[in-house]
Design an enzyme around this catalytic site. Structure first.
Site, PDB file in Angstrom:
ATOM      1  N   TYR A 103     -15.366  32.667  -8.504  1.00  0.00           N
ATOM      2  CA  TYR A 103     -14.555  33.819  -8.920  1.00  0.00           C
ATOM      3  C   TYR A 103     -14.252  34.735  -7.752  1.00  0.00           C
ATOM      4  O   TYR A 103     -15.136  35.132  -6.987  1.00  0.00           O
ATOM      5  CB  TYR A 103     -15.250  34.637 -10.011  1.00  0.00           C
ATOM      6  CG  TYR A 103     -14.642  36.022 -10.132  1.00  0.00           C
ATOM      7  CD1 TYR A 103     -13.344  36.180 -10.627  1.00  0.00           C
ATOM      8  CD2 TYR A 103     -15.314  37.148  -9.674  1.00  0.00           C
ATOM      9  CE1 TYR A 103     -12.751  37.419 -10.685  1.00  0.00           C
ATOM     10  CE2 TYR A 103     -14.732  38.406  -9.728  1.00  0.00           C
ATOM     11  CZ  TYR A 103     -13.448  38.543 -10.230  1.00  0.00           C
ATOM     12  OH  TYR A 103     -12.855  39.776 -10.271  1.00  0.00           O
ATOM     13  N   ASP A 148      -3.048  -2.118 -12.114  1.00  0.00           N
ATOM     14  CA  ASP A 148      -2.134  -2.003 -13.248  1.00  0.00           C
ATOM     15  C   ASP A 148      -2.042  -3.262 -14.093  1.00  0.00           C
ATOM     16  O   ASP A 148      -1.458  -3.241 -15.176  1.00  0.00           O
ATOM     17  CB  ASP A 148      -0.728  -1.639 -12.754  1.00  0.00           C
ATOM     18  CG  ASP A 148      -0.646  -0.223 -12.204  1.00  0.00           C
ATOM     19  OD1 ASP A 148      -1.675   0.476 -12.222  1.00  0.00           O
ATOM     20  OD2 ASP A 148       0.445   0.176 -11.741  1.00  0.00           O
ATOM     21  N   SER A 203       0.813  -1.217   0.000  1.00  0.00           N
ATOM     22  CA  SER A 203       0.000   0.000   0.000  1.00  0.00           C
ATOM     23  C   SER A 203       0.849   1.270   0.000  1.00  0.00           C
ATOM     24  O   SER A 203       0.587   2.219   0.732  1.00  0.00           O
ATOM     25  CB  SER A 203      -0.932  -0.003   1.227  1.00  0.00           C
ATOM     26  OG  SER A 203      -1.937   0.978   1.106  1.00  0.00           O
ATOM     27  N   CYS A 242       4.118   6.878  -6.744  1.00  0.00           N
ATOM     28  CA  CYS A 242       4.240   8.178  -7.414  1.00  0.00           C
ATOM     29  C   CYS A 242       5.088   9.158  -6.606  1.00  0.00           C
ATOM     30  O   CYS A 242       5.517  10.183  -7.133  1.00  0.00           O
ATOM     31  CB  CYS A 242       2.855   8.770  -7.659  1.00  0.00           C
ATOM     32  SG  CYS A 242       1.823   7.753  -8.755  1.00  0.00           S
ATOM     33  N   ASN A 247      -7.092   2.288  -7.454  1.00  0.00           N
ATOM     34  CA  ASN A 247      -7.948   2.351  -6.270  1.00  0.00           C
ATOM     35  C   ASN A 247      -9.423   2.238  -6.636  1.00  0.00           C
ATOM     36  O   ASN A 247     -10.203   1.563  -5.951  1.00  0.00           O
ATOM     37  CB  ASN A 247      -7.694   3.662  -5.517  1.00  0.00           C
ATOM     38  CG  ASN A 247      -6.542   3.547  -4.541  1.00  0.00           C
ATOM     39  OD1 ASN A 247      -6.662   2.923  -3.500  1.00  0.00           O
ATOM     40  ND2 ASN A 247      -5.408   4.126  -4.887  1.00  0.00           N
TER      41      ASN A 247
END
Length: 552
Positions: free
Chosen positions: A426, A284, A39, A43, A306
């Protein structure tokens, strides 16, 4: 009690187990993994190597004890599943530390075996300072080597996400980086013109690029001291990072007859089920499909893994749910530049047979008086129905917010005109009054409806090369025109255009442009209202034209 056996314990495998347990206490759940870490955040590896992540434990926040205590799941690391007999629903497992072999049984089997780094079969690839980048052990080995040996030069082979992130982090550590990429561009998921913006930025930060080059060998006795390219060039180095891609670990699944899809990963349906009853594949090792085209798609990312794991856990425990597909959304940082994409690129859309409108929108993420900086948004929409098909964004800030808005819009099949009607947040510290997303929607919609047509620099150059005649008008200041302009352009500033329109032929196809596109659009409206029949605004203006010209 029914037994759920999961092979693989990184993102997808643990997600299957955790969701299945949350739904049911009536399962015996066991996860086997041949690695020692579970786990973890793969990355985050480049940032550990670079020192932005201080401790390796930060990338491995959960261990087997956590899953046992929280979910009553048995996670057995350093255990390799060597064979499966699906007729008897039996798995043969070897404990890698003791070499003990034993069997376990299951009612439901999940392949979450992930993917492995591609190691090119080149001379010298096994030298001790040649490292793949895939798991926590790789991260630890690279960091230890860099800390102990203080290399001055590094060669990175591969220009994808991890390769570029490693280039950044090694540069930050004072190492001279040369990046070798077999293709003629970095980041294959991007169109050439957007990838060129990334490569320009890498070079501006000291990364040496060798694009369109392949590695022939790594030379050295114990360690690699040089990388020899197929062209014959030799690059001296103290460190080599291999980042040439991954391949799904499908061998075990193939041995029991699981179907492999056209991407090379395991084919699954929308419930993550393989062709064999009671056998699932996630993460993967499994292929997904494009939310836009419906075609198989393999983009191995932790976010998708996930999601797949959760879906499988729900289906296994009786919940009705389907995987809805992916857009292949990705984002990464290269020094102070953020690069993101979602959906189809221009090339992918054309290859898929779409008739597309292409926009290059250059806008600051917020007002310049509050530190706004330019982003380049390349957006693509279907001319037939207006549906937004994809987007790529490059810029120093504000990119993540916009790509997520576009990914959400594309997921719900938004049309270009819908983007303008979004009620986005905004305030000057965060956005302009008309957010760049709204501008993107307006310009794409106008182009599709032909009320304000666009011409991309590529299209203009291709049509001119084929003999098409245009009158091209530069509406900027004299100084801007003299600094650089579109080939064959004449200079008529916007303020003079109404008075000098008689100098032009309203029957000849006309291209107008400014620096980025806004003034060009104003000029386009003037000429249209004066009776000019065929007027296009140059997408992204002269700035984009000069950039794309440099790509050719």
């Amino acid at each position: 009690m029914a037994k759920l056996l999961i092979i693989g314990s990184i993102a997808a495998g643990t997600s299957v187990g955790a969701k299945a347990r949350r739904n049911s206490e009536d399962l015996e759940i066991t996860i086997y993994d041949r690695d020692e870490d579970i786990s973890y955040s793969g990355c985050g590896i480049p940032y550990f190597v670079g020192g932005e992540v201080a401790e390796l434990d930060e990338l491995t926040p959960r261990d087997a004890a956590f899953f046992k205590k929280r979910y009553n799941i048995d996670v057995k690391t350093r255990h390799n599943v060597e064979a499966i007999d699906h007729e008897t629903k039996t798995a043969t497992i070897r404990h890698l530390d003791s070499s003990e072999t034993f069997t376990d049984t299951y009612d439901t089997l999940v392949f979450a075996t992930g993917a492995s780094s591609i190691i090119p079969p080149l001379p010298g690839v096994d030298l001790e300072n040649v490292f793949p980048v895939r798991n926590i052990r790789n991260a630890d080995a690279i960091r230890r080597y860099v800390d102990a040996q203080a290399p001055k030069r590094a060669v990175i082979v591969g220009g994808g996400f991890i390769g570029l992130e490693m280039a950044e982090q090694l540069t930050y550590r004072g190492i001279e980086v040369t990046l070798v990429e077999r293709l003629a561009q970095v980041m294959p998921p991007l169109d050439v013109d957007m990838a060129k913006r990334v490569s320009d930025h890498l070079e501006a930060n000291g990364v040496i690029l060798r694009l369109g080059e392949s590695v022939a060998s790594f030379e050295g006795e114990k360690t690699a001291r040089a990388v020899v390219l197929a062209s014959g060039e030799t690059i001296e180095t103290d460190l080599v990072i291999l980042s040439v891609g991954v391949k799904p670990n499908t061998q075990l699944a193939q041995e029991i007859g699981v179907t492999i899809g056209q991407t090379g990963a395991i084919a699954v349906n929308r419930q993550m089920q393989t062709n064999i009853e009671g056998v699932y594949a996630v993460g993967d090792v499994a292929e997904s499909f494009s939310l836009i085209t419906g075609q198989p798609l393999y983009r191995p990312l932790g976010s998708t893994a996930n999601k797949m794991g959760r879906i499988a856990g729900m289906v296994i425990t009786g919940e009705a749910i389907e995987h809805r597909g992916i857009l292949g959304t990705g984002i990464f940082k290269a020094f102070d530049l953020t690069v993101a994409q979602t959906g189809l690129t221009e090339k992918e859309a054309r290859d898929a047979g779409y008739d597309i409108e292409v926009l290059h929108n250059i806008k600051p993420d917020r007002p310049e008086y509050l530190g706004g900086k330019e982003m380049v948004i390349k957006a693509i929409a279907d001319r037939n129905d207006g549906r937004v098909l994809g987007a790529q964004i490059v810029g120093p800030q504000g990119v993540d917010k916009r790509i997520d808005v576009l990914a959400t819009a594309i997921s719900f099949k938004a049309k270009a005109e819908d983007l303008f009607h979004l009620d986005l947040a905004y305030a000057p510290p965060f956005s302009t009054t008309k957010d760049p997303i709204l501008y993107t929607g307006m310009a794409l919609d106008n182009a599709i409806k032909r009320t304000a047509r666009l011409k991309t620099p590529n299209a203009l150059m291709e049509e001119v090369a084929k003999g098409q005649v245009f009158q091209i008008i530069d509406t900027r200041s004299r100084a801007q025109f003299e600094k650089s302009h579109v080939d064959g352009a004449i200079h008529i500033p916007l303020g003079e255009l109404r008075e000098r329109a008689q100098e032009l032929d309203p029957t000849v196809p006309t291209i107008v442009y400014c620096n980025k596109g806004v003034t060009g659009n104003a000029a386009q409206n003037v000429l249209k209202n004066l009776g000019f029949r065929d007027v296009c605004n140059l997408s992204g203006g002269n700035q984009n034209y000069q950039h794309i010209k440099s790509c050719l």
